[in-house]
Scaffold this motif. Structure first.
Motif, PDB file in Angstrom:
ATOM      1  N   LEU A 225      33.740  35.355  47.933  1.00  0.00           N
ATOM      2  CA  LEU A 225      34.276  34.634  49.090  1.00  0.00           C
ATOM      3  C   LEU A 225      35.333  35.460  49.804  1.00  0.00           C
ATOM      4  N   ARG A 226      36.114  36.185  49.049  1.00  0.00           N
ATOM      5  CA  ARG A 226      37.140  37.059  49.631  1.00  0.00           C
ATOM      6  C   ARG A 226      36.499  38.121  50.514  1.00  0.00           C
ATOM      7  N   LEU A 236      44.762  36.200  48.094  1.00  0.00           N
ATOM      8  CA  LEU A 236      45.915  35.888  47.256  1.00  0.00           C
ATOM      9  C   LEU A 236      45.543  34.948  46.118  1.00  0.00           C
ATOM     10  N   PHE A 237      44.783  33.902  46.447  1.00  0.00           N
ATOM     11  CA  PHE A 237      44.387  32.947  45.412  1.00  0.00           C
ATOM     12  C   PHE A 237      43.533  33.637  44.353  1.00  0.00           C
ATOM     13  N   ASP A 238      42.645  34.517  44.772  1.00  0.00           N
ATOM     14  CA  ASP A 238      41.810  35.264  43.830  1.00  0.00           C
ATOM     15  C   ASP A 238      42.667  36.141  42.923  1.00  0.00           C
ATOM     16  N   ALA A 239      43.688  36.795  43.483  1.00  0.00           N
ATOM     17  CA  ALA A 239      44.556  37.663  42.683  1.00  0.00           C
ATOM     18  C   ALA A 239      45.302  36.856  41.621  1.00  0.00           C
ATOM     19  N   ALA A 299      53.626  40.142  51.089  1.00  0.00           N
ATOM     20  CA  ALA A 299      53.530  40.450  52.512  1.00  0.00           C
ATOM     21  C   ALA A 299      52.448  39.648  53.241  1.00  0.00           C
ATOM     22  N   PRO A 300      51.204  39.582  52.728  1.00  0.00           N
ATOM     23  CA  PRO A 300      50.179  38.845  53.474  1.00  0.00           C
ATOM     24  C   PRO A 300      50.500  37.353  53.551  1.00  0.00           C
ATOM     25  N   LEU A 310      50.513  28.228  46.377  1.00  0.00           N
ATOM     26  CA  LEU A 310      49.221  28.874  46.127  1.00  0.00           C
ATOM     27  C   LEU A 310      49.263  29.673  44.838  1.00  0.00           C
ATOM     28  N   GLY A 311      50.369  30.387  44.615  1.00  0.00           N
ATOM     29  CA  GLY A 311      50.499  31.184  43.408  1.00  0.00           C
ATOM     30  C   GLY A 311      50.536  30.337  42.151  1.00  0.00           C
ATOM     31  N   LEU A 312      51.299  29.246  42.174  1.00  0.00           N
ATOM     32  CA  LEU A 312      51.397  28.391  40.994  1.00  0.00           C
ATOM     33  C   LEU A 312      50.048  27.768  40.652  1.00  0.00           C
ATOM     34  N   ILE A 313      49.365  27.242  41.647  1.00  0.00           N
ATOM     35  CA  ILE A 313      48.058  26.627  41.388  1.00  0.00           C
ATOM     36  C   ILE A 313      47.063  27.676  40.908  1.00  0.00           C
TER      37      ILE A 313
END
Length: 407
Positions: A225-226, A236-239, A299-300, A310-313
């Motif tokens: 999807l990315r 970001l979510f994928d990372a 940055a993004p 987003l990072g926590l989830i």
């Protein structure tokens, strides 16, 4: 009739409300310093000894499951206790209460770090980076003693470290872990399987299979999807998701995974990354809330509060999905000798992964002079020999960094 009534009363005594769970885990989220092993000790005192929500044998079995799976073990134990006490809403309440205090503190640090200018501010940030040297060295030391006690597993760890140190490919970490599992199947079958036990959870086999399917679909589908969308939000979510999905053996192993995901593509600098990692040692709760800091400063877009959410989830979701997937099948799977051998190899490999990360980036980007080594060495001795809480080491390293910058 009396027997049925007594059973009904007993079931009610072992259940509670999500609000009750939230209140108790919020207190733990504010007071649980010391990393995942310490958190598990806090949980035992709170839920086995004081509140008697779960008995000693069931708790030990639950801890064994969460240490076997990828993801943050202490958060998975807390999620499971909330699930047992008040169902799925209780599990969400447990995760929220335990996670929010440290996440909020790191978001505040992320917004304030830019104001730390001048020699004193630079020294403070450098001291936090030196904290990471001591903390990661302690993690490597302790994990190597526990997870690599024989020559077979020590060799697996050494090979994994060599693979990472001699390669620049972004997929070598995954490959080292996979090779560790295969080597474990071959070399690590001599030990007896884990003792049997049983944990009752309100998770059906159908829900477990759906959760496992979601785990693998996201792991395989997010990179696709990315690529198709080019969306920075998906990237970001994928990372975050991929980093959370591949962590075995303790929260510190997420360090090289997150660095590869965020520093390598230029989304933030090594200095900012290690300063945030050092700050994460000063707050209570799970180390995975480091993702809130990264999501804030990356940055993004999205960054800021949206990036923190987003990072926590993203980083916690894979551990929760694989836990829900494993709960209905754990009793049968954990007794298989092959599964135990594979995990012994995986755990040895992650020691090597973390050992390689201790050298690069933690050491190479932080220790530039003898005084840097001296501060890191004192921090390491405080942690290992004096059993000092990480908060003490953070305070010492930050103060020493300021002093060294001003003299």
């Amino acid at each position: 009739m009396n027997s049925s009534a007594d059973a009904s009363v007993d079931r009610r005594s072992r259940t509670g409300s999500p609000l009750e769970v939230l209140r108790i885990f919020l207190k733990l989220g504010l007071t649980c310093f010391g990393g995942p092993i310490a958190h598990i000790g806090y949980f035992r005192d709170e839920f086995v000894v004081r509140r008697k929500w779960i008995d000693e044998h069931a708790y030990a079995d639950l801890v064994g499951l969460c240490q076997f799976l990828p993801g943050p073990a202490s958060s998975q134990v807390g999620f499971s206790i909330g699930l047992m006490r008040a169902g799925y809403l209780g599990a969400l309440a447990a995760w929220t209460g335990f996670t929010l205090p440290s996440a909020a503190a790191l978001i505040v640090f992320a917004y304030g770090a830019g104001a730390l200018t001048g020699p004193a501010g630079a020294g403070l940030l450098h001291g936090l980076k030196l904290t990471a040297v001591a903390i990661v060295a302690q993690a490597v030391w302790g994990m190597a003693r526990n997870l690599c006690p024989d020559r077979e597993r020590a060799s697996i760890a050494a090979v994994a470290a060599l693979i990472l140190l001699l390669s620049t490919s972004s997929v070598v970490q995954i490959g080292a872990i996979v090779l560790g599992g295969l080597a474990g199947l071959w070399l690590c079958r001599s030990e007896a399987p884990a003792p049997s036990g049983h944990v009752e959870m309100p998770v059906s086999r159908g829900v477990g299979l759906i959760a496992l399917a979601a785990f693998f679909i996201l792991l395989a589908g997010l990179p696709v999807l990315r690529t198709l969308t080019g969306s920075t939000g998906v990237a970001l979510f994928d990372a975050f998701y991929r980093s959370g999905a591949l962590v075995f053996g303790g929260g510190h192993v997420v360090l090289p995974l997150l660095r590869e995901a965020f520093v390598a593509p230029g989304w933030l600098s090594d200095d900012a990354f290690l300063a945030g990692y050092g700050a994460a040692q000063a707050v209570p709760g799970p180390l995975f809330t480091f993702a809130a800091y990264l999501g804030t400063v990356v940055a993004p877009e999205p960054h800021g509060l949206a990036g923190a959410a987003l990072g926590l989830i993203g980083i916690f979701l894979p551990g929760i999905l694989v836990l829900l997937g494993a709960l209905p099948f754990w009793d049968a799977f954990r007794k298989r000798a092959g599964a135990q051998a594979m995990m012994r190899g995986v755990n040895a490999a992650v020691v090597g992964v973390l050992g390689a990360a201790l050298y690069d980036p933690v050491w190479t980007t932080t220790v530039h002079a003898p005084r840097d080594f001296a501060i890191a060495l004192v921090g390491f001795v405080l942690l290992v020999a004096w059993r000092a809480p990480p908060l003490v080491v953070v305070a010492f390293s930050a103060a020493a960094g300021v002093v060294m910058a001003l003299i």
